[in-house]
Design a protein around this motif. Structure first.
Motif, PDB file in Angstrom:
ATOM      1  N   LYS A  34      47.898  32.156  32.612  1.00  0.00           N
ATOM      2  CA  LYS A  34      46.689  32.024  33.624  1.00  0.00           C
ATOM      3  C   LYS A  34      46.488  32.415  35.164  1.00  0.00           C
ATOM      4  O   LYS A  34      45.888  33.068  35.321  1.00  0.00           O
ATOM      5  N   ILE A  35      47.400  32.107  36.135  1.00  0.00           N
ATOM      6  CA  ILE A  35      48.093  32.417  37.087  1.00  0.00           C
ATOM      7  C   ILE A  35      49.344  34.206  37.120  1.00  0.00           C
ATOM      8  O   ILE A  35      50.060  33.859  36.812  1.00  0.00           O
ATOM      9  N   ASP A  36      48.368  35.222  37.496  1.00  0.00           N
ATOM     10  CA  ASP A  36      49.115  35.981  37.727  1.00  0.00           C
ATOM     11  C   ASP A  36      50.259  36.268  38.812  1.00  0.00           C
ATOM     12  O   ASP A  36      49.167  36.758  40.073  1.00  0.00           O
ATOM     13  N   PHE A  37      51.715  35.843  38.855  1.00  0.00           N
ATOM     14  CA  PHE A  37      53.320  36.051  39.450  1.00  0.00           C
ATOM     15  C   PHE A  37      53.465  37.294  39.835  1.00  0.00           C
ATOM     16  O   PHE A  37      54.848  37.552  40.828  1.00  0.00           O
ATOM     17  N   ASP A  44      46.360  44.576  42.144  1.00  0.00           N
ATOM     18  CA  ASP A  44      45.268  44.356  41.360  1.00  0.00           C
ATOM     19  C   ASP A  44      44.629  42.960  41.202  1.00  0.00           C
ATOM     20  O   ASP A  44      45.651  42.369  40.556  1.00  0.00           O
ATOM     21  N   LYS A  45      44.024  42.415  41.992  1.00  0.00           N
ATOM     22  CA  LYS A  45      43.582  41.087  41.830  1.00  0.00           C
ATOM     23  C   LYS A  45      43.222  40.970  40.627  1.00  0.00           C
ATOM     24  O   LYS A  45      42.724  38.918  40.543  1.00  0.00           O
ATOM     25  N   GLN A  46      41.999  42.035  39.730  1.00  0.00           N
ATOM     26  CA  GLN A  46      41.274  41.587  39.314  1.00  0.00           C
ATOM     27  C   GLN A  46      41.916  41.597  38.008  1.00  0.00           C
ATOM     28  O   GLN A  46      41.597  42.872  36.937  1.00  0.00           O
ATOM     29  N   ARG A  47      42.986  42.151  37.769  1.00  0.00           N
ATOM     30  CA  ARG A  47      44.403  42.750  36.557  1.00  0.00           C
ATOM     31  C   ARG A  47      42.993  41.375  35.248  1.00  0.00           C
ATOM     32  O   ARG A  47      43.068  40.527  35.166  1.00  0.00           O
ATOM     33  N   SER A  48      43.933  42.362  33.929  1.00  0.00           N
ATOM     34  CA  SER A  48      42.971  41.363  32.923  1.00  0.00           C
ATOM     35  C   SER A  48      44.038  40.297  31.730  1.00  0.00           C
ATOM     36  O   SER A  48      44.980  40.843  32.706  1.00  0.00           O
ATOM     37  N   PRO A  49      43.050  39.146  32.120  1.00  0.00           N
ATOM     38  CA  PRO A  49      43.987  38.056  31.541  1.00  0.00           C
ATOM     39  C   PRO A  49      45.193  38.416  30.138  1.00  0.00           C
ATOM     40  O   PRO A  49      46.340  37.807  30.637  1.00  0.00           O
TER      41      PRO A  49
END
Length: 261
Positions: A34-37, A44-49
């Protein structure tokens, strides 16, 4: 396109060709998925999970494939390098490999074991790194071109055509086997590195039963002796004694009936 949607706070899951993921058992105790590294997450801070999860699966497959190659190459070079070094010394008067083996005590060269600065090994590793980078650039281009239809790890490379004509169930089964073997290989190569760094011995010497044939094990021959000792003892009887035993066991020749009077 799902790539352009903000589904971070949505209750439903975006539909991608990659889902459902093979070998997804829901095991993520630290919640790392769930963490976008990824670098794309910084822009893009709002990337789709779902996109983030798909990228993690792609990274897992890449590392798993490299780990499977490394888990094979690591012990193989420790087994073969002494013989190759002797041939290089005798036939080509090149002691380079012998110097590496002397520095690493027979272990595979690595950051912890040393030996990376010897001879042309550094240049070889640089070439390997450049090759991996070139392959990565091609794979990233394919990923961008396919968009929502991209399946992690699928770059159209199947020279043996193993999946040609395979059913969707067979493809899913192969994907599950690949990811599970990749996970096992990543654990194995990590253990190889730690074992050799802590003990100072090659992994093929620490666990010889995994890397040497059975006939090189004294325990194997001990088992055979205990299980088939009687047969072995019979085979060690001298030839003359065996012939004498057979003669004594032969029935006497039949007697001719007395002549009639």
């Amino acid at each position: 396109s799902v790539m352009e949607q903000n589904t971070a706070n949505a209750d439903s899951m975006a539909i991608l060709e990659a889902f459902p993921l093979a070998a997804d058992y829901g095991f993520d105790p630290l919640g790392l998925s769930k963490i976008d590294f990824f670098p794309a997450g910084a822009a893009d801070k709002q990337r789709s999970p779902e996109i983030v999860l798909r990228d993690y699966r792609d990274a897992e497959l890449r590392h798993g494939r490299l780990a499977m190659l490394a888990a094979l190459a690591w012990p193989m070079q420790e087994l073969l390098s002494p013989s190759i070094a002797r041939i290089a010394n005798r036939e080509f008067l090149n002691p380079g490999l012998s110097d590496i083996l002397a520095e690493t005590s027979g272990r595979s060269p690595s950051v912890l074991n040393g030996g990376l600065e010897q001879g042309g090994l550094a240049a070889f590793l640089l070439g390997v790194g450049m090759g991996i980078g070139a392959i990565d650039s091609v794979s990233l281009r394919i990923k961008d071109e396919m968009g929502d239809n991209f399946v992690p790890g699928d770059f159209g490379f199947d020279p043996l055509r193993l999946l040609k004509g395979a059913t969707p169930e067979a493809v899913a089964d192969m994907q599950e086997k690949e990811i599970n073997n990749g996970r096992l290989a990543m654990v194995a190569i990590t253990i190889f590195v730690l074992e050799e760094a802590l003990t100072g011995l090659p992994v093929v010497s620490l666990t010889p039963g995994l890397f040497h044939p059975l006939w090189e094990s004294s325990g194997f021959w001990g088992f055979l002796d205990s299980a088939f000792g009687v047969a072995s003892a019979a085979q060690r009887i001298p030839v003359e004694q065996a012939v004498d035993m057979l003669r004594r066991e032969e029935p006497p020749p039949p007697q001719d009936p007395p002549p009639a009077r």
